[in-house]
Design an enzyme around this catalytic site. Structure first.
Site, PDB file in Angstrom:
ATOM      1  N   GLU A 117      64.002 126.361  20.056  1.00 29.10           N
ATOM      2  CA  GLU A 117      62.964 125.696  20.857  1.00 29.10           C
ATOM      3  C   GLU A 117      62.683 126.521  22.116  1.00 29.10           C
ATOM      4  OE1 GLU A 117      63.952 121.824  22.504  1.00 29.10           O
ATOM      5  OE2 GLU A 117      61.833 121.363  22.776  1.00 29.10           O
TER       6      GLU A 117
ATOM      7  N   GLU B  57      66.611 123.117  35.712  1.00 30.90           N
ATOM      8  CA  GLU B  57      67.985 123.053  36.243  1.00 30.90           C
ATOM      9  C   GLU B  57      68.998 123.283  35.108  1.00 30.90           C
ATOM     10  OE1 GLU B  57      65.629 120.753  36.892  1.00 30.90           O
ATOM     11  OE2 GLU B  57      65.240 121.340  38.971  1.00 30.90           O
TER      12      GLU B  57
ATOM     13  N   GLN C 257      60.123 116.355  16.678  1.00 33.72           N
ATOM     14  CA  GLN C 257      61.511 116.489  17.132  1.00 33.72           C
ATOM     15  C   GLN C 257      61.966 115.140  17.703  1.00 33.72           C
ATOM     16  OE1 GLN C 257      61.973 118.757  20.673  1.00 33.72           O
ATOM     17  NE2 GLN C 257      64.170 119.023  20.443  1.00 33.72           N
ATOM     18  N   GLY C 258      63.038 114.591  17.169  1.00 28.44           N
ATOM     19  CA  GLY C 258      63.553 113.305  17.648  1.00 28.44           C
ATOM     20  C   GLY C 258      64.935 113.466  18.256  1.00 28.44           C
TER      21      GLY C 258
ATOM     22  N   SER D 294      65.474 113.387  22.283  1.00 22.69           N
ATOM     23  CA  SER D 294      65.622 112.653  23.549  1.00 22.69           C
ATOM     24  C   SER D 294      65.573 111.143  23.336  1.00 22.69           C
ATOM     25  CB  SER D 294      64.491 113.020  24.514  1.00 22.69           C
ATOM     26  OG  SER D 294      64.411 114.395  24.671  1.00 22.69           O
TER      27      SER D 294
HETATM   28  C1  LIG Z   1      56.267 118.885  27.476  1.00 25.42           C
HETATM   29  C2  LIG Z   1      57.473 118.148  26.948  1.00 25.42           C
HETATM   30  C3  LIG Z   1      57.680 118.061  25.576  1.00 25.42           C
HETATM   31  C4  LIG Z   1      58.795 117.363  25.083  1.00 25.42           C
HETATM   32  N1  LIG Z   1      58.920 117.219  23.720  1.00 25.42           N
HETATM   33  C5  LIG Z   1      59.986 116.554  23.226  1.00 25.42           C
HETATM   34  C6  LIG Z   1      60.093 116.336  21.810  1.00 25.42           C
HETATM   35  O1  LIG Z   1      59.200 116.694  21.029  1.00 25.42           O
HETATM   36  N2  LIG Z   1      61.182 115.690  21.348  1.00 25.42           N
HETATM   37  C7  LIG Z   1      62.186 115.259  22.168  1.00 25.42           C
HETATM   38  O2  LIG Z   1      63.167 114.734  21.669  1.00 25.42           O
HETATM   39  N3  LIG Z   1      62.091 115.397  23.518  1.00 25.42           N
HETATM   40  C8  LIG Z   1      61.009 116.027  24.071  1.00 25.42           C
HETATM   41  N4  LIG Z   1      60.873 116.165  25.431  1.00 25.42           N
HETATM   42  C9  LIG Z   1      61.872 115.552  26.310  1.00 25.42           C
HETATM   43  C10 LIG Z   1      62.735 116.574  27.064  1.00 25.42           C
HETATM   44  O3  LIG Z   1      63.637 117.207  26.194  1.00 25.42           O
HETATM   45  C11 LIG Z   1      63.459 115.814  28.192  1.00 25.42           C
HETATM   46  O4  LIG Z   1      62.459 115.288  29.061  1.00 25.42           O
HETATM   47  C12 LIG Z   1      64.373 116.734  28.970  1.00 25.42           C
HETATM   48  O5  LIG Z   1      65.483 117.108  28.195  1.00 25.42           O
HETATM   49  C13 LIG Z   1      64.866 116.048  30.271  1.00 25.42           C
HETATM   50  O6  LIG Z   1      65.425 114.804  29.998  1.00 25.42           O
HETATM   51  P1  LIG Z   1      64.978 113.513  30.827  1.00 25.42           P
HETATM   52  O7  LIG Z   1      63.499 113.436  30.829  1.00 25.42           O
HETATM   53  O8  LIG Z   1      65.745 112.368  30.298  1.00 25.42           O
HETATM   54  O9  LIG Z   1      65.410 113.823  32.337  1.00 25.42           O
HETATM   55  P2  LIG Z   1      66.909 113.741  32.950  1.00 25.42           P
HETATM   56  O10 LIG Z   1      67.867 114.394  32.018  1.00 25.42           O
HETATM   57  O11 LIG Z   1      67.141 112.310  33.310  1.00 25.42           O
HETATM   58  O12 LIG Z   1      66.750 114.609  34.227  1.00 25.42           O
HETATM   59  C14 LIG Z   1      66.211 114.118  35.467  1.00 25.42           C
HETATM   60  C15 LIG Z   1      66.424 115.190  36.537  1.00 25.42           C
HETATM   61  O13 LIG Z   1      67.848 115.429  36.744  1.00 25.42           O
HETATM   62  C16 LIG Z   1      68.146 116.808  36.609  1.00 25.42           C
HETATM   63  N5  LIG Z   1      69.469 116.984  35.995  1.00 25.42           N
HETATM   64  C17 LIG Z   1      69.990 116.280  34.969  1.00 25.42           C
HETATM   65  N6  LIG Z   1      71.235 116.741  34.681  1.00 25.42           N
HETATM   66  C18 LIG Z   1      71.480 117.782  35.509  1.00 25.42           C
HETATM   67  C19 LIG Z   1      72.584 118.675  35.705  1.00 25.42           C
HETATM   68  N7  LIG Z   1      73.677 118.597  34.945  1.00 25.42           N
HETATM   69  N8  LIG Z   1      72.477 119.626  36.664  1.00 25.42           N
HETATM   70  C20 LIG Z   1      71.368 119.715  37.444  1.00 25.42           C
HETATM   71  N9  LIG Z   1      70.290 118.882  37.321  1.00 25.42           N
HETATM   72  C21 LIG Z   1      70.346 117.940  36.364  1.00 25.42           C
HETATM   73  C22 LIG Z   1      67.059 117.344  35.663  1.00 25.42           C
HETATM   74  O14 LIG Z   1      66.897 118.737  35.832  1.00 25.42           O
HETATM   75  C23 LIG Z   1      65.836 116.555  36.118  1.00 25.42           C
HETATM   76  O15 LIG Z   1      65.267 117.161  37.251  1.00 25.42           O
HETATM   77  C24 LIG Z   1      59.741 116.789  25.962  1.00 25.42           C
HETATM   78  C25 LIG Z   1      59.515 116.850  27.345  1.00 25.42           C
HETATM   79  C26 LIG Z   1      58.384 117.503  27.839  1.00 25.42           C
HETATM   80  C27 LIG Z   1      58.146 117.514  29.320  1.00 25.42           C
END
Ligand SMILES: Cc1cc2nc3c(=O)[nH]c(=O)nc-3n(C[C@H](O)[C@H](O)[C@H](O)COP(=O)(O)OP(=O)(O)OC[C@H]3O[C@@H](n4cnc5c(N)ncnc54)[C@H](O)[C@@H]3O)c2cc1C
Length: 388
Positions: A240, A366, A122-123, A125
């Protein structure tokens, strides 16, 4: 789950169990690559014998089971310790291609996906585009019958072991947010694709970064219309969040039983506080099964799980974490060693560390709460998020 199974359902269970007992693919290898190959062999064995894709249409090699049969299927696979299909194709890309893909795309991609001849990453993030996915910046510029893709993705689970990726790209002008996103299927062996592994809290390298440098992707590999990828991505995200819910429920039923045995074996089951936590875990795993069945019903009726998948995802991810915390509390100091020689093979501390990510992956806890508030309970939209 205790249901009154019909004779036909019991026959299906017996046949499936007999088949699974006849497959001998050995124990799971310890290294990631060997494990992935072992997963591929399992999928091929299931597919070749008509036991792959329980919810997939028969037309594409699936089983098209009723949801009661899917429950049996997942219980039997959990019992036989069959690994989940490797990659994110079967749970996420497949249902999306079936719903929005062209007949040629369905014909080309679904069967090799079910047989795990081709596995998918999955691409979505990017650095700076996780929860706020519509701010993604990877671009795809049209050049004749190809797109030229440039940019970076991150946290791509097992991407280094995958053959293909389903990727969100910006085809609209910068700043078009969800109105300028397209959904592409990218062959990861294409020139210009660079995949690098990332080390995570468990010490393993389950995640990768994917870099795209002038990668040429045929326009024929776009799912849906140009700039309409966001709607399609939402279907993928729904799958997902719901994916494997039934399998997870069967898996955690076994885990809760193991924790019950563990508590009994060390005499902790007499402790009233431990007893309450065990009863709570048992209750939650039953709720997990029921909400998984509710979602399967929604997929059967509407073709997708919809926002209700956030309820299941949120409660399952919190449950996973609480269960591993309980196991570590039971094991005490000894449970903190993470090695094969340690108590219980170090598996609970590994699970404890691994499940820290459960409330982040597939949308953070969240974000799931926001979705439940807005789309299930119809409360006002989050004022911190850009207008939708
Ligand atoms: C086990 C695992 C597998 C994954 N696999 C994939 C994958 O295969 N492909 C892929 O593309 N991605 C993958 N991801 C990435 C995942 O989708 C992102 O980590 C996730 O969407 C959060 O984005 P971020 O890490 O940029 O955090 P951010 O979006 O920067 O969030 C940081 C913090 O801010 C909070 N926050 C942000 N916006 C809000 C809001 N509007 N209201 C309240 N709180 C908020 C969040 O809850 C979090 O606590 C994976 C992540 C994990 C942990």
């Amino acid at each position: 789950m205790e249901l009154n199974w019909t004779e036909e359902e019991q026959r299906f269970r017996a046949e499936l169990r007999g088949f699974l007992e006849s497959v001998d693919l050995g124990k799971p290898p310890k290294d990631r690559s060997g494990r992935s190959q072992w997963g591929r062999r399992w999928m091929a064995a299931l597919y070749d014998n008509g036991y792959a894709g329980p919810s997939y249409p028969k037309e594409y090699g699936g089983m098209e089971l009723s949801f009661r049969e899917q429950l049996i299927y997942q219980e039997e696979l959990a019992r036989a310790r069959v690994p989940a299909p490797p990659g994110n194709g079967v749970p996420m890309a497949g249902p999306t291609i079936i719903k929005y893909g062209t007949p040629e795309q369905r014909e080309r991609f679904i069967r090799p996906m079910l047989r795990a001849d081709e596995i998918w990453a999955q691409g979505f993030s990017e650095p700076g585009a996780g929860s706020d996915l519509p701010s993604l910046r990877t671009t795809a510029r049209r050049d004749g019958d190809h797109y030229v893709v440039n940019g970076q993705k991150v946290w791509n689970t097992q991407a280094d072991l995958c053959d293909w990726a389903f990727v969100l790209v910006r085809t609209g002008e910068p700043g078009t947010r969800q109105d300028g996103i397209s959904y592409l299927l990218i062959d990861l062996s294409s020139p210009g694709v660079d995949i690098r592994r990332l080390r995570d809290i468990t010490g393993g390298t389950a995640f990768c970064e994917m870099f795209f440098d002038d990668v040429r992707v045929p326009v024929a590999n776009r799912v849906g219309e140009e700039n309409e990828g966001w709607r399609i991505a939402r279907t993928t995200l729904g799958h997902e969040r719901s994916s494997g819910a039934l399998k997870q429920a069967a898996f955690y039923r076994r885990k809760v039983d193991e924790i019950l045995d563990l508590a009994r074996s060390i005499g902790a089951s007499k402790d009233p506080v431990v007893r309450q936590r065990l009863a709570d875990a048992d209750m939650r795993v039953r709720v997990m099964q029921i909400s998984a069945m509710r979602m399967i019903q929604s997929i059967i009726e509407n073709g997708e799980p919809g926002p209700i998948s956030s309820v299941s995802r949120l409660s399952n991810s919190l449950f996973e974490q609480q269960l591993h915390e309980l196991a570590l509390d039971l094991l005490g100091r000894e449970g903190l060693y993470d090695s094969r020689e340690a108590l219980e093979g170090g598996r609970w501390v590994y699970g404890y560390l691994r499940t820290r990510g459960s409330t982040i992956g597939a949308g953070t806890a969240e974000i799931q709460r926001n979705t439940i508030a807005e789309q299930v309970l119809q409360l006002p939209y989050d004022p911190a998020m850009p207008a939708r």
